[in-house]
Write a protein that holds these residues in place. Structure first.
Motif, PDB file in Angstrom:
ATOM      1  N   LYS A 147     -32.925  16.458  -7.729  1.00 44.31           N
ATOM      2  CA  LYS A 147     -34.098  15.811  -8.316  1.00 44.31           C
ATOM      3  C   LYS A 147     -34.427  16.323  -9.721  1.00 44.31           C
ATOM      4  O   LYS A 147     -35.514  16.049 -10.234  1.00 44.31           O
ATOM      5  CB  LYS A 147     -35.313  16.001  -7.410  1.00 44.31           C
ATOM      6  CG  LYS A 147     -35.722  17.439  -7.171  1.00 44.31           C
ATOM      7  CD  LYS A 147     -36.869  17.518  -6.160  1.00 44.31           C
ATOM      8  CE  LYS A 147     -37.298  18.955  -5.914  1.00 44.31           C
ATOM      9  NZ  LYS A 147     -38.370  19.056  -4.903  1.00 44.31           N
ATOM     10  N   VAL A 148     -33.486  16.997 -10.378  1.00 45.27           N
ATOM     11  CA  VAL A 148     -33.819  17.685 -11.625  1.00 45.27           C
ATOM     12  C   VAL A 148     -33.937  16.769 -12.835  1.00 45.27           C
ATOM     13  O   VAL A 148     -34.701  17.036 -13.745  1.00 45.27           O
ATOM     14  CB  VAL A 148     -32.789  18.807 -11.919  1.00 45.27           C
ATOM     15  CG1 VAL A 148     -31.412  18.233 -12.231  1.00 45.27           C
ATOM     16  CG2 VAL A 148     -33.251  19.702 -13.063  1.00 45.27           C
ATOM     17  N   SER A 149     -33.178  15.662 -12.869  1.00 45.69           N
ATOM     18  CA  SER A 149     -33.143  14.873 -14.103  1.00 45.69           C
ATOM     19  C   SER A 149     -32.897  13.397 -13.816  1.00 45.69           C
ATOM     20  O   SER A 149     -32.142  13.048 -12.895  1.00 45.69           O
ATOM     21  CB  SER A 149     -32.028  15.385 -15.028  1.00 45.69           C
ATOM     22  OG  SER A 149     -31.837  14.513 -16.133  1.00 45.69           O
ATOM     23  N   HIS A 150     -33.532  12.540 -14.627  1.00 43.75           N
ATOM     24  CA  HIS A 150     -33.293  11.098 -14.499  1.00 43.75           C
ATOM     25  C   HIS A 150     -31.865  10.746 -14.894  1.00 43.75           C
ATOM     26  O   HIS A 150     -31.379   9.665 -14.556  1.00 43.75           O
ATOM     27  CB  HIS A 150     -34.266  10.321 -15.379  1.00 43.75           C
ATOM     28  CG  HIS A 150     -33.980  10.437 -16.855  1.00 43.75           C
ATOM     29  ND1 HIS A 150     -34.334  11.550 -17.606  1.00 43.75           N
ATOM     30  CD2 HIS A 150     -33.352   9.589 -17.709  1.00 43.75           C
ATOM     31  CE1 HIS A 150     -33.952  11.371 -18.851  1.00 43.75           C
ATOM     32  NE2 HIS A 150     -33.348  10.195 -18.946  1.00 43.75           N
ATOM     33  N   ARG A 151     -31.173  11.650 -15.595  1.00 44.51           N
ATOM     34  CA  ARG A 151     -29.792  11.385 -15.993  1.00 44.51           C
ATOM     35  C   ARG A 151     -28.809  11.584 -14.833  1.00 44.51           C
ATOM     36  O   ARG A 151     -27.690  11.067 -14.887  1.00 44.51           O
ATOM     37  CB  ARG A 151     -29.366  12.315 -17.137  1.00 44.51           C
ATOM     38  CG  ARG A 151     -30.055  12.043 -18.452  1.00 44.51           C
ATOM     39  CD  ARG A 151     -29.474  12.920 -19.538  1.00 44.51           C
ATOM     40  NE  ARG A 151     -30.183  12.736 -20.781  1.00 44.51           N
ATOM     41  CZ  ARG A 151     -29.907  11.788 -21.675  1.00 44.51           C
ATOM     42  NH1 ARG A 151     -28.910  10.959 -21.447  1.00 44.51           N
ATOM     43  NH2 ARG A 151     -30.601  11.702 -22.793  1.00 44.51           N
ATOM     44  N   LEU A 152     -29.214  12.336 -13.842  1.00 43.01           N
ATOM     45  CA  LEU A 152     -28.306  12.633 -12.739  1.00 43.01           C
ATOM     46  C   LEU A 152     -28.084  11.382 -11.899  1.00 43.01           C
ATOM     47  O   LEU A 152     -29.020  10.839 -11.300  1.00 43.01           O
ATOM     48  CB  LEU A 152     -28.878  13.762 -11.872  1.00 43.01           C
ATOM     49  CG  LEU A 152     -27.943  14.325 -10.805  1.00 43.01           C
ATOM     50  CD1 LEU A 152     -26.728  14.986 -11.438  1.00 43.01           C
ATOM     51  CD2 LEU A 152     -28.669  15.321  -9.914  1.00 43.01           C
ATOM     52  N   GLU A 153     -26.844  10.922 -11.858  1.00 38.40           N
ATOM     53  CA  GLU A 153     -26.492   9.706 -11.122  1.00 38.40           C
ATOM     54  C   GLU A 153     -25.769   9.998  -9.823  1.00 38.40           C
ATOM     55  O   GLU A 153     -25.830   9.212  -8.881  1.00 38.40           O
ATOM     56  CB  GLU A 153     -25.594   8.798 -11.975  1.00 38.40           C
ATOM     57  CG  GLU A 153     -26.251   8.242 -13.199  1.00 38.40           C
ATOM     58  CD  GLU A 153     -25.358   7.216 -13.895  1.00 38.40           C
ATOM     59  OE1 GLU A 153     -24.418   6.697 -13.248  1.00 38.40           O
ATOM     60  OE2 GLU A 153     -25.604   6.932 -15.079  1.00 38.40           O
ATOM     61  N   ALA A 154     -25.038  11.103  -9.773  1.00 37.37           N
ATOM     62  CA  ALA A 154     -24.173  11.341  -8.626  1.00 37.37           C
ATOM     63  C   ALA A 154     -23.976  12.822  -8.386  1.00 37.37           C
ATOM     64  O   ALA A 154     -24.091  13.650  -9.303  1.00 37.37           O
ATOM     65  CB  ALA A 154     -22.811  10.673  -8.850  1.00 37.37           C
TER      66      ALA A 154
END
Length: 327
Positions: A147-154
């Motif tokens: 849940k750390v970043s909106h950039r994390l997709e996978a």
């Protein structure tokens, strides 16, 4: 978390130093390519490999393929150079694949660098991040990482480094281990066939659960024995059963297996269509459940069926990769 729709059944690893492999990867049926600046590149070649890769990413036409680069890890001196160089100079880059992620701040560091580059260049594209979970510490901190970043997709599983950190003895990355089994005749004095377990199950189940809890994609590890196609298929099938939507490939021959295993089969699609049809008909009659071929199906089955049909739509929409160079 919202992220771009991508079909990632098969992601083919390609060493960033080997331009002769680039065209083969482009002409493959892989949904995406991961160019590797980490393990596949010797320390003394990191700078030249990055320059070679940046040139290729701006010269080649990748068609509809997802373009990803595995950068060096957070402890490596090359990491920030990888992120900044790629983000500043490669508008076609879709994903940064970050290895050895153990803490949420590892992802946050890369995300912050990307934020700065995109603000300074005025880029309207958002480069995503895939975090590889390949250590016991990374597995312990999954919830915070996810849940750390909106950039994390996978999140993807890195079986090789995980096995080393866990002191597992089998040397074939991602493969089953014949030692991990119960032998009834020896242990219980009973006749029966030895029951094999999957030593990767705990780590993979936790990764899949975290992904579905936080709206991320789950991708499985590479499989080291690239000549063992049936072993690869078996590993991919287990991953899909756990909720993974794709797997890494280290050889083009593994790509077609990935695409087949992680696509809904004809019977799956037919079942899903029938479930939706029968439940819609039942709802019009005021019923919330209906018998279908000896099975009672209800709203939970509709959710599963809808997921299968959405997955099938993504597969059917995939355009063939052009695989040509820009002249």
């Amino acid at each position: 978390m919202a992220y771009p729709t991508r079909l990632l059944r098969s992601m083919l690893f390609v060493p960033a130093t080997s331009e002769r492999f680039f065209s083969k990867a482009l002409s493959s049926d892989a949904d995406g390519i991961i160019f590797d600046l980490e393990d596949a590149v010797a320390e003394g070649q990191k700078e030249s490999a990055r320059k070679t890769l940046i040139s290729a990413l701006n010269r080649l036409d990748f068609g509809s393929k997802t373009v990803a680069v595995r950068i060096n890890g957070i402890a490596a001196t090359q990491m920030y150079k990888d992120v900044i160089g790629l983000a500043e100079q490669c508008p076609r880059l879709d994903l940064i694949v970050q290895p050895m992620v153990e803490h949420a701040w590892h992802v946050h560091c890369v995300a912050a660098l990307l934020d700065q580059v995109e603000r300074s260049t005025g880029s309207e594209r958002t480069i995503g991040i895939e975090a590889i979970i390949e250590t016991p510490m990374g597995l312990e901190n999954l919830g915070e990482i996810a849940k750390v970043s909106h950039r994390l997709e996978a999140l993807s599983f890195g079986a090789g480094d995980y096995a080393a950190a866990m002191h597992m003895k089998s040397h074939i990355v991602g493969a089953a281990d014949s030692s991990y089994r119960i032998r009834p005749e020896v242990e219980f004095g009973e006749t029966g066939t030895a029951q094999f377990g999957d030593k990767w199950h705990y780590a993979m189940a936790r990764i899949a659960n975290a992904c579905h809890a936080y709206g991320l994609r789950a991708r499985d590890s590479a499989y080291g024995d690239f000549k063992n196609h049936e072993g690869f298929r078996a590993a991919a099938t287990r991953a899909r059963a756990l909720g993974f939507e794709g797997k890494s490939a280290i050889h083009p021959s593994q790509v077609s297996i990935c695409n087949e295993v992680f696509s809904p089969g004809r019977e799956e699609v037919a079942w899903a269509e029938q479930v939706v049809h029968e439940l819609e008909k039942a709802a019009r009659q005021g019923d919330g459940a209906v018998g279908l071929k000896g099975e009672m199906v209800d709203e939970a089955h509709v959710k599963l069926a809808s997921s299968i049909l959405e997955e099938q739509k993504r597969v059917m929409k995939k355009q063939p990769a052009l695989g040509s160079q820009v002249s």
